[in-house]
Design a protein around this motif. Structure first.
Motif, PDB file in Angstrom:
ATOM      1  N   ILE A   1       0.855  -1.187   0.000  1.00 29.07           N
ATOM      2  CA  ILE A   1       0.000   0.000   0.000  1.00 29.07           C
ATOM      3  C   ILE A   1       0.893   1.239   0.000  1.00 29.07           C
ATOM      4  CG2 ILE A   1      -1.886   1.201   1.146  1.00 29.07           C
ATOM      5  CD1 ILE A   1      -2.493  -1.468   2.586  1.00 29.07           C
ATOM      6  N   ILE A   2       0.772   2.046  -1.053  1.00 21.38           N
ATOM      7  CA  ILE A   2       1.586   3.247  -1.204  1.00 21.38           C
ATOM      8  C   ILE A   2       0.697   4.475  -1.003  1.00 21.38           C
ATOM      9  CG2 ILE A   2       3.140   4.524  -2.720  1.00 21.38           C
ATOM     10  CD1 ILE A   2       3.652   1.915  -4.233  1.00 21.38           C
ATOM     11  N   ASN A   3       1.037   5.296  -0.031  1.00 21.83           N
ATOM     12  CA  ASN A   3       0.270   6.504   0.279  1.00 21.83           C
ATOM     13  C   ASN A   3      -1.203   6.182   0.518  1.00 21.83           C
ATOM     14  OD1 ASN A   3       2.681   7.946  -0.261  1.00 21.83           O
ATOM     15  ND2 ASN A   3       2.154   8.037  -2.434  1.00 21.83           N
ATOM     16  N   PRO A   4      -1.494   5.399   1.547  1.00 18.27           N
ATOM     17  CA  PRO A   4      -2.895   5.020   1.789  1.00 18.27           C
ATOM     18  C   PRO A   4      -3.776   6.234   2.003  1.00 18.27           C
ATOM     19  CG  PRO A   4      -1.500   4.559   3.704  1.00 18.27           C
ATOM     20  CD  PRO A   4      -0.586   4.897   2.591  1.00 18.27           C
ATOM     21  N   PRO A   5      -4.982   6.228   1.435  1.00 14.65           N
ATOM     22  CA  PRO A   5      -5.889   7.372   1.618  1.00 14.65           C
ATOM     23  C   PRO A   5      -6.318   7.499   3.072  1.00 14.65           C
ATOM     24  CG  PRO A   5      -6.991   5.562   0.472  1.00 14.65           C
ATOM     25  CD  PRO A   5      -5.547   5.191   0.570  1.00 14.65           C
TER      26      PRO A   5
ATOM     27  N   GLN B   1      -6.951   6.480  12.645  1.00 17.86           N
ATOM     28  CA  GLN B   1      -7.145   5.165  12.032  1.00 17.86           C
ATOM     29  C   GLN B   1      -7.057   5.301  10.514  1.00 17.86           C
ATOM     30  OE1 GLN B   1      -8.697   1.901  13.443  1.00 17.86           O
ATOM     31  NE2 GLN B   1      -7.528   2.620  15.205  1.00 17.86           N
ATOM     32  N   LEU B   2      -6.665   4.232   9.855  1.00 14.83           N
ATOM     33  CA  LEU B   2      -6.707   4.173   8.398  1.00 14.83           C
ATOM     34  C   LEU B   2      -7.862   3.273   8.007  1.00 14.83           C
ATOM     35  CD1 LEU B   2      -2.930   3.890   7.337  1.00 14.83           C
ATOM     36  CD2 LEU B   2      -4.437   5.873   7.163  1.00 14.83           C
ATOM     37  N   GLU B   3      -8.970   3.904   7.609  1.00 12.09           N
ATOM     38  CA  GLU B   3     -10.165   3.146   7.245  1.00 12.09           C
ATOM     39  C   GLU B   3      -9.878   2.156   6.125  1.00 12.09           C
ATOM     40  OE1 GLU B   3     -14.635   3.885   5.379  1.00 12.09           O
ATOM     41  OE2 GLU B   3     -13.367   5.593   5.894  1.00 12.09           O
ATOM     42  N   VAL B   4      -8.962   2.530   5.216  1.00 12.76           N
ATOM     43  CA  VAL B   4      -8.695   1.676   4.073  1.00 12.76           C
ATOM     44  C   VAL B   4      -8.213   0.293   4.509  1.00 12.76           C
ATOM     45  CG1 VAL B   4      -6.293   2.455   3.783  1.00 12.76           C
ATOM     46  CG2 VAL B   4      -7.565   1.576   1.819  1.00 12.76           C
ATOM     47  N   LEU B   5      -7.502   0.199   5.627  1.00 15.30           N
ATOM     48  CA  LEU B   5      -7.039  -1.112   6.089  1.00 15.30           C
ATOM     49  C   LEU B   5      -8.216  -1.999   6.494  1.00 15.30           C
ATOM     50  CD1 LEU B   5      -3.867  -0.104   8.152  1.00 15.30           C
ATOM     51  CD2 LEU B   5      -3.973  -1.124   5.861  1.00 15.30           C
ATOM     52  N   TRP B   6      -9.215  -1.413   7.144  1.00 12.09           N
ATOM     53  CA  TRP B   6     -10.408  -2.188   7.479  1.00 12.09           C
ATOM     54  C   TRP B   6     -11.163  -2.612   6.224  1.00 12.09           C
ATOM     55  CZ3 TRP B   6     -11.556  -4.685  11.629  1.00 12.09           C
ATOM     56  CH2 TRP B   6     -11.061  -4.260  12.872  1.00 12.09           C
ATOM     57  N   ARG B   7     -11.243  -1.708   5.248  1.00 15.88           N
ATOM     58  CA  ARG B   7     -11.968  -2.030   4.016  1.00 15.88           C
ATOM     59  C   ARG B   7     -11.269  -3.162   3.260  1.00 15.88           C
ATOM     60  NH1 ARG B   7     -14.844   2.962   2.626  1.00 15.88           N
ATOM     61  NH2 ARG B   7     -15.254   2.144   0.531  1.00 15.88           N
TER      62      ARG B   7
ATOM     63  N   PHE C   1      -9.896  -4.015  21.287  1.00 13.69           N
ATOM     64  CA  PHE C   1     -10.857  -4.155  20.208  1.00 13.69           C
ATOM     65  C   PHE C   1     -10.325  -5.156  19.194  1.00 13.69           C
ATOM     66  CE2 PHE C   1     -11.507   0.437  21.431  1.00 13.69           C
ATOM     67  CZ  PHE C   1     -12.636   0.184  22.192  1.00 13.69           C
ATOM     68  N   SER C   2     -11.215  -5.585  18.312  1.00 16.65           N
ATOM     69  CA  SER C   2     -10.753  -6.420  17.214  1.00 16.65           C
ATOM     70  C   SER C   2      -9.880  -5.588  16.292  1.00 16.65           C
ATOM     71  CB  SER C   2     -11.958  -6.978  16.440  1.00 16.65           C
ATOM     72  OG  SER C   2     -12.729  -5.916  15.894  1.00 16.65           O
ATOM     73  N   ARG C   3      -9.042  -6.245  15.534  1.00 22.67           N
ATOM     74  CA  ARG C   3      -8.141  -5.532  14.636  1.00 22.67           C
ATOM     75  C   ARG C   3      -8.140  -6.200  13.275  1.00 22.67           C
ATOM     76  NH1 ARG C   3      -2.785  -7.732  14.397  1.00 22.67           N
ATOM     77  NH2 ARG C   3      -2.519  -9.596  15.692  1.00 22.67           N
ATOM     78  N   PRO C   4      -7.847  -5.434  12.222  1.00 18.43           N
ATOM     79  CA  PRO C   4      -7.800  -6.043  10.891  1.00 18.43           C
ATOM     80  C   PRO C   4      -6.582  -6.954  10.755  1.00 18.43           C
ATOM     81  CG  PRO C   4      -7.027  -3.768  10.791  1.00 18.43           C
ATOM     82  CD  PRO C   4      -7.532  -3.997  12.189  1.00 18.43           C
TER      83      PRO C   4
END
Length: 436
Positions: free
Chosen positions: A300-304, A312-318, A361-364
């Motif tokens: 992942i390069i420059n995650p949104p 948090q980085l929502e993209v990791l959960w998605r 909490f749960s984690r991705p």
């Protein structure tokens, strides 16, 4: 050595052209540069039967007509840029039987008249006027049995009103379809049957005001990704998701280790608010079907960044929703101005917060065993994670991360931070890192 004299340009001194043409006999000719009405052009046209390689641009119709009206029996490679739109022309009187490579820019030819049985490479770039319709173009391709490379960029192919059957390009090794008209990419992807070994590059501009969703607009590309993913099962594959500065361009690259499996690269231009949806779409396509016993490697390069989640980085959960078994992730921050909170760069910190939350909490990606970090400097995030983990340990030690391997790539870090980071994980790897 006549071949030494066989490279010519119309802007050479005419006496040198005369000398080169006489001394190069009988060698085939290479001609490059601007073709314009002149006595030098007259002399070069008289030797059209010797042309082997042409890389020329033309900016007037009279010169184009004269150029196109000569047969070229030895010509193997043509790179033609016509700077003005013109009526479609029959190139070389339809007689260039040895052509293997054709690159055409800004120029329409009478496509239905071309017979190029030996063509290996075809590129159409910025053909806005007199581009063929899809059916005519596919008919042309079907008559190119040896074609190995095909590129079509910013070319106004017109829609087919009654789509015909598929064509097969059995020897195609490279396919580039870039920024074509609405629905054209879908037709070409669906109607051109290519081997799974073909390396594909697709570029598309999403319509932010289109009634169809991001998923629907990317659907023809996603079919190719799903097919490659199915063929990669049982082997390690790599999914790279990246975005450029400010998020206007998102790129996806997929490579599998399966034998002779072609890579797929997709470039998407879209409004930044669509970045996370685009990232998730490709993860969704990769995660369809039966799970791969060897999960993909995520790069992942420059995650949104999402304003909806603090730290948090929502993209990791998605991505986790579709690829939950991922065990290896590389997060790379190449932004000149990464997003900043409280005066500090926080991309990597937010990644750690998401992957290893402080609360129970749960984690991705619960099976994550290897995390790779690449950044220009590692001092800020290293200081932050060390302080956070020390704060979680009440006995003056440091709370280790649930991670086997932490790898740091390039950039710089302080020596004392390296010693402390070694206490966080079972294995710390430094790859081309400057230690201060």
């Amino acid at each position: 050595m006549p071949e030494v004299w066989a490279r010519l340009s119309p802007d050479m001194d005419e006496r040198l052209i005369d000398l080169a043409l006489s001394r190069s006999v009988p060698s085939p000719l290479t001609i490059t540069g601007h073709l314009f009405s002149s006595s030098a052009l007259d002399k070069l046209l008289q030797h059209a039967h010797r042309w082997k390689y042409l890389d020329v641009y033309i900016d007037d119709d009279a010169t184009m007509d004269r150029f196109a009206g000569h047969s070229a029996p030895l010509l193997e490679e043509l790179r033609l840029d016509h700077l003005l739109p013109t009526l479609p022309t029959i190139l070389f009187n339809g007689s260039a039987p040895m052509l293997r490579i054709v690159h055409i820019q800004n120029y329409g030819v009478q496509w239905s008249t071309w017979v190029l049985p030996n063509l290996h490479e075809l590129a159409l770039i910025d053909v806005q006027e007199d581009a063929p319709d899809v059916d005519t173009f596919l008919k042309l391709l079907s008559d190119l049995p040896q074609l190995t490379r095909l590129r079509v960029r910013h070319t106004c192919l017109t829609n087919s009103t009654s789509p015909q059957a598929q064509i097969s390009l059995s020897y195609l090794s490279s396919l580039d379809l870039e920024y074509l008209g609405q629905g054209i990419l879908k037709q070409l992807v669906e109607r051109i049957h290519i081997p799974t070994t073909t390396k594909c590059r697709f570029s598309i501009e999403l319509d932010d005001y289109e009634s169809t969703s991001v998923y629907e607009q990317l659907e023809p590309i996603g079919q190719r990704l799903t097919k490659l993913a199915n063929l990669s099962r049982g082997t390690r594959s790599t999914l790279t998701l990246s975005r450029e500065r400010f998020g206007w361009t998102v790129r996806m690259n997929y490579e599998g280790e399966a034998y002779q499996l072609g890579a797929l690269t997709v470039e998407v231009e879209a409004y930044p608010r669509s970045n996370i949806d685009i990232f998730e779409y490709f993860a969704c396509q990769l995660g369809q079907g039966e799970p791969n016993v060897i999960p993909p490697f995520l790069h992942i390069i420059n995650p949104p960044w999402s304003p909806n989640l603090d730290n948090q980085l929502e993209v990791l959960w998605r991505l986790h929703n579709h690829l939950p078994d991922t065990d290896k992730i590389l997060i790379e921050d190449t932004m000149l101005y990464p997003h900043i909170k409280d005066g500090r760069h926080r991309t990597i910190e937010d990644a750690f917060n998401t992957l290893f939350p402080t609360a129970s909490f749960s984690r991705p990606f619960p099976g994550l065993s290897a995390l790779i970090i690449r950044e220009l400097t590692h001092e800020n995030w290293a200081h932050w994670i060390l302080e956070r983990q020390k704060g979680r340990c009440q006995q003056g030690g440091i709370d280790p991360l649930p991670l086997k391997t932490l790898e740091i790539v390039s950039g710089a870090i302080r020596a004392e931070q390296v010693k402390e980071l070694e206490k966080l994980v079972s294995k710390l790897v430094l790859d081309r890192v400057e230690i201060k």
